[in-house]
Design a protein around this motif. Structure first.
Motif, PDB file in Angstrom:
ATOM      1  N   HIS A 122       0.831  -1.209   0.000  1.00 22.13           N
ATOM      2  CA  HIS A 122       0.000   0.000   0.000  1.00 22.13           C
ATOM      3  C   HIS A 122       0.864   1.257   0.000  1.00 22.13           C
ATOM      4  CE1 HIS A 122      -3.803   2.088   1.822  1.00 22.13           C
ATOM      5  NE2 HIS A 122      -3.518   2.518   0.613  1.00 22.13           N
TER       6      HIS A 122
ATOM      7  N   HIS B 203       1.367   4.225  -3.107  1.00 21.29           N
ATOM      8  CA  HIS B 203       1.197   5.681  -2.968  1.00 21.29           C
ATOM      9  C   HIS B 203       2.380   6.472  -3.511  1.00 21.29           C
ATOM     10  CE1 HIS B 203      -2.636   6.640  -0.968  1.00 21.29           C
ATOM     11  NE2 HIS B 203      -2.616   5.339  -0.716  1.00 21.29           N
TER      12      HIS B 203
ATOM     13  N   HIS C 276      -3.301   2.964  -8.165  1.00 27.85           N
ATOM     14  CA  HIS C 276      -4.073   3.055  -6.920  1.00 27.85           C
ATOM     15  C   HIS C 276      -5.104   4.189  -6.911  1.00 27.85           C
ATOM     16  CE1 HIS C 276      -4.914   2.108  -2.813  1.00 27.85           C
ATOM     17  NE2 HIS C 276      -4.337   3.176  -2.288  1.00 27.85           N
TER      18      HIS C 276
ATOM     19  N   HIS D  36      -8.984   5.480  -4.908  1.00 33.77           N
ATOM     20  CA  HIS D  36      -9.074   6.748  -4.174  1.00 33.77           C
ATOM     21  C   HIS D  36      -9.992   7.763  -4.846  1.00 33.77           C
ATOM     22  CE1 HIS D  36      -6.552   6.521  -0.635  1.00 33.77           C
ATOM     23  NE2 HIS D  36      -5.797   5.684  -1.301  1.00 33.77           N
TER      24      HIS D  36
ATOM     25  N   HIS E 200      -8.323   7.298   5.635  1.00 36.35           N
ATOM     26  CA  HIS E 200      -7.339   7.181   4.539  1.00 36.35           C
ATOM     27  C   HIS E 200      -7.941   7.639   3.215  1.00 36.35           C
ATOM     28  CE1 HIS E 200      -4.013   5.780   2.164  1.00 36.35           C
ATOM     29  NE2 HIS E 200      -4.823   5.016   1.449  1.00 36.35           N
TER      30      HIS E 200
HETATM   31 ZN   LIG Z   1      -4.388   4.185  -0.434  1.00 36.29          ZN
END
Ligand SMILES: [Zn+2]
Ligand SMILES: [Zn+2]
Length: 244
Positions: free
Chosen positions: A117, A121, A130, A134, A216
């Motif tokens: 993870h 990012h 990713h 998001h 998050h």
């Molecule tokens: Zn994330």
């Protein structure tokens, strides 16, 4: 259990593929169904403020369908690896060994997914892979499955890689998979079923909650953990309010 494993070992490939697809479809429907019930039951405790969650669009449905298909592919591949002997499963373990096995799988996957993870990012990976997840900063149960296909595959392949290196028990592995879906659901349910006092309980305050993962989605610089807050606390990726 032996009978079921014997059946899986001898079943034709088309039937294995169909079972893998049925299992993963049932997981999606169960998650959305139970998550929808929880969202209604605790509707007075939203995790993302009072703004309404936007309606489900065609993109989310397509991405969720692709994740179910890819998860089915990973399940099917896992069964083939097991039949070929690359993955070995222990079936005769006692209660203590099963429990230890479950805790080990949770711990190892928590570490590995945390690393994955954090890597996701890094700007190039975030843009390529990713960001899809998001794009939805107000999570709902379906958001758990709204992933870029490469991200969905990376989680599945990580799981298979672990099973190729470690002979898990059948029950420990099944408990871990159920636990994984439960935490995925909790992280995206959009409401907080747990009382505020949870954050003050010893040990349990290190367990991920709905508010934690929703945090998050709202602020990409914090709360990277999946099952625990341990790694975020260790690497200083908890917002100030959660560090107190
Ligand atoms: Zn994330
Ligand atoms: Zn998420």
């Amino acid at each position: 259990m032996d009978t079921f494993l014997t059946f899986l070992r001898g079943a034709p490939l088309w039937l294995l593929a169909l079972l893998a697809l049925a299992e993963n479809t049932a997981i999606l429907l169960g998650t959305v169904g139970i998550g929808g019930w929880l969202a209604r039951r605790f509707g007075d405790r939203p995790v993302v403020g009072s703004d309404a969650v936007p309606p489900v669009d065609a993109t989310q449905v397509m991405l969720a369908a692709s994740t179910v298909f890819l998860n089915s592919l990973v399940t099917f591949l896992g069964l083939l690896l097991w039949r070929s002997g690359s993955i070995r499963i222990r079936v005769d373990a006692g209660v203590a060994a099963t429990l230890l096995d479950f805790l080990l799988l949770v711990f190892v996957m928590d570490v590995c997914m945390y690393v994955l993870h954090r890597v996701a990012h890094f700007p190039p990976f975030f843009r390529m892979i990713h960001r899809t997840h998001h794009n939805y900063d107000s999570p709902r149960p379906l958001t758990l499955f709204v992933l870029n296909p490469l991200e969905a595959l990376s989680f599945g392949l990580l799981w298979l890689a672990l099973l190729c290196c470690y002979d898990a028990t059948w029950l420990g592995m099944s408990l871990y998979l159920a636990f994984n879906v439960l935490f995925g659901l909790v992280g995206h349910v959009g409401v907080e079923p747990l009382p505020d006092s949870w954050k003050r309980l010893p040990l349990l305050r290190y367990v991920s909650t709905s508010s934690f993962h929703a945090g998050h989605h709202r602020d990409e610089g914090y709360n990277f953990g999946f099952y625990t807050l341990i790694w975020d606390r260790m690497f200083g990726a908890l917002p100030r309010t959660l560090c107190e």
